[in-house]
Scaffold this motif. Structure first.
Motif, short mmCIF file in Angstrom:
data_model
loop_
_atom_site.label_atom_id
_atom_site.label_comp_id
_atom_site.label_asym_id
_atom_site.label_seq_id
_atom_site.Cartn_x
_atom_site.Cartn_y
_atom_site.Cartn_z
N LEU A 1 0.83 -1.21 0.00
CA LEU A 1 0.00 0.00 0.00
C LEU A 1 0.86 1.25 0.00
CD1 LEU A 1 -2.83 -0.96 2.53
CD2 LEU A 1 -3.18 -0.23 0.16
N ALA A 2 1.92 1.23 0.81
CA ALA A 2 2.82 2.39 0.87
C ALA A 2 3.50 2.62 -0.48
CB ALA A 2 3.87 2.19 1.97
N LEU A 3 3.88 1.54 -1.16
CA LEU A 3 4.50 1.67 -2.48
C LEU A 3 3.51 2.26 -3.48
CD1 LEU A 3 6.48 -1.70 -2.69
CD2 LEU A 3 7.45 0.60 -2.50
N GLN A 4 2.27 1.77 -3.44
CA GLN A 4 1.25 2.34 -4.32
C GLN A 4 1.06 3.82 -4.04
OE1 GLN A 4 -2.45 0.23 -4.07
NE2 GLN A 4 -1.80 -1.39 -5.46
N ARG A 5 0.98 4.17 -2.77
CA ARG A 5 0.72 5.55 -2.39
C ARG A 5 1.82 6.48 -2.88
NH1 ARG A 5 -3.94 6.45 -0.40
NH2 ARG A 5 -3.70 4.88 1.22
N GLU A 6 3.06 6.00 -2.83
CA GLU A 6 4.20 6.87 -3.15
C GLU A 6 4.57 6.87 -4.63
OE1 GLU A 6 7.26 9.59 -2.07
OE2 GLU A 6 5.39 8.93 -1.15
N PHE A 7 4.44 5.73 -5.29
CA PHE A 7 5.03 5.61 -6.62
C PHE A 7 4.03 5.25 -7.72
CE2 PHE A 7 8.42 4.18 -3.61
CZ PHE A 7 9.20 5.32 -3.70
N ARG A 8 2.74 5.21 -7.40
CA ARG A 8 1.76 4.88 -8.42
C ARG A 8 0.68 5.96 -8.43
NH1 ARG A 8 -2.05 -0.53 -8.17
NH2 ARG A 8 -3.66 0.22 -9.57
N SER A 9 0.23 6.33 -9.60
CA SER A 9 -0.73 7.42 -9.70
C SER A 9 -2.11 7.05 -9.18
CB SER A 9 -0.84 7.88 -11.16
OG SER A 9 -1.23 6.81 -12.00
N VAL A 10 -2.48 5.75 -9.30
CA VAL A 10 -3.80 5.29 -8.85
C VAL A 10 -3.59 4.29 -7.72
CG1 VAL A 10 -5.93 4.12 -9.48
CG2 VAL A 10 -4.80 5.62 -11.13
#
Length: 216
Positions: free
Chosen positions: A93-102
């Motif tokens: 989740l943290a990776l998505q939050r930081e490095f993914r637009s969606v």
């Protein structure tokens, strides 16, 4: 790169890595590249060497990992596995939050629930803590937070109140010789109304605050 205490760094073990470790301890969570690619919906080769931020769900992950390092020896193998699973989902989740637009808030419900409970345990002393604040600190919508807790047969509000009561119970036991006022302990646990505190404490622990302080 120079790492500091509590840094969360992403490493790619398919590449040569050289590092000098000081007297710090570290926790390493290892993921298959396919798992990361599915979570990030794309190429993950650019993540190596990057740091996760010190706020948001990454801060909850940092606290969760620290708790694992301290309490691992006091947990069963099944409990440790559950803690690591939650940490893994919080990482994704943290990776998505930081490095993914969606961000897919509900893709990793175990991690989101663990992050929310970390927020609740850390800030239950604040009488203004409510579901909206928890959702804001975790970084999801209130609707998503309610659905995640409902899947655990829990409610966000009840979890907040229970965390306050558990905190008060621990402080009462620790204060058995200090003579601290029960009202002060209630206030330090997020309660601003003593009748409400006494009633809820009795309901949860089947004893009064004074009995909890001096009982076995």
């Amino acid at each position: 790169m120079t790492l500091h205490q509590d840094d969360l760094c992403i490493a790619d073990f398919s590449r040569p890595i050289e590092y000098r470790q000081g007297r710090n301890r570290e926790i390493t969570l290892m993921f298959r590249r396919s798992v990361l690619a599915e979570a990030m919906k794309g190429d993950v080769s650019t993540l190596a060497g990057r740091l996760l931020p010190r706020n948001g769900i990454a801060a909850m992950l940092r606290s969760h990992l620290r708790l694992i390092s301290v309490e691992a020896g006091n947990m069963s193998a099944k409990e440790r596995a559950a803690m690591v699973e939650a940490a893994s989902e919080m990482t994704l989740l943290a990776l998505q939050r930081e490095f993914r637009s969606v961000v897919d808030e509900e893709q990793f419900p175990t991690g989101l629930y663990a992050a929310a409970m970390t927020v609740i345990r850390h800030y239950c002393w604040n009488p203004d803590l409510d579901p909206a604040t928890v959702a804001s600190r975790v970084g999801c919508s209130r609707a998503t937070l309610y659905r995640i807790f409902a899947a655990e047969s829990e409610s966000v509000a009840r979890s907040i109140w229970n965390a306050r009561l558990d905190r008060a119970h621990g402080l009462l036991r620790e204060s058995s010789e200090s003579g601290a006022y029960v009202s002060d302990i209630a206030f330090r646990s997020g309660f601003i109304d003593m009748p409400t505190f006494n009633r809820m404490f009795k309901r949860r622990f089947d004893k009064t605050p004074t009995e909890a302080r001096f009982g076995p």
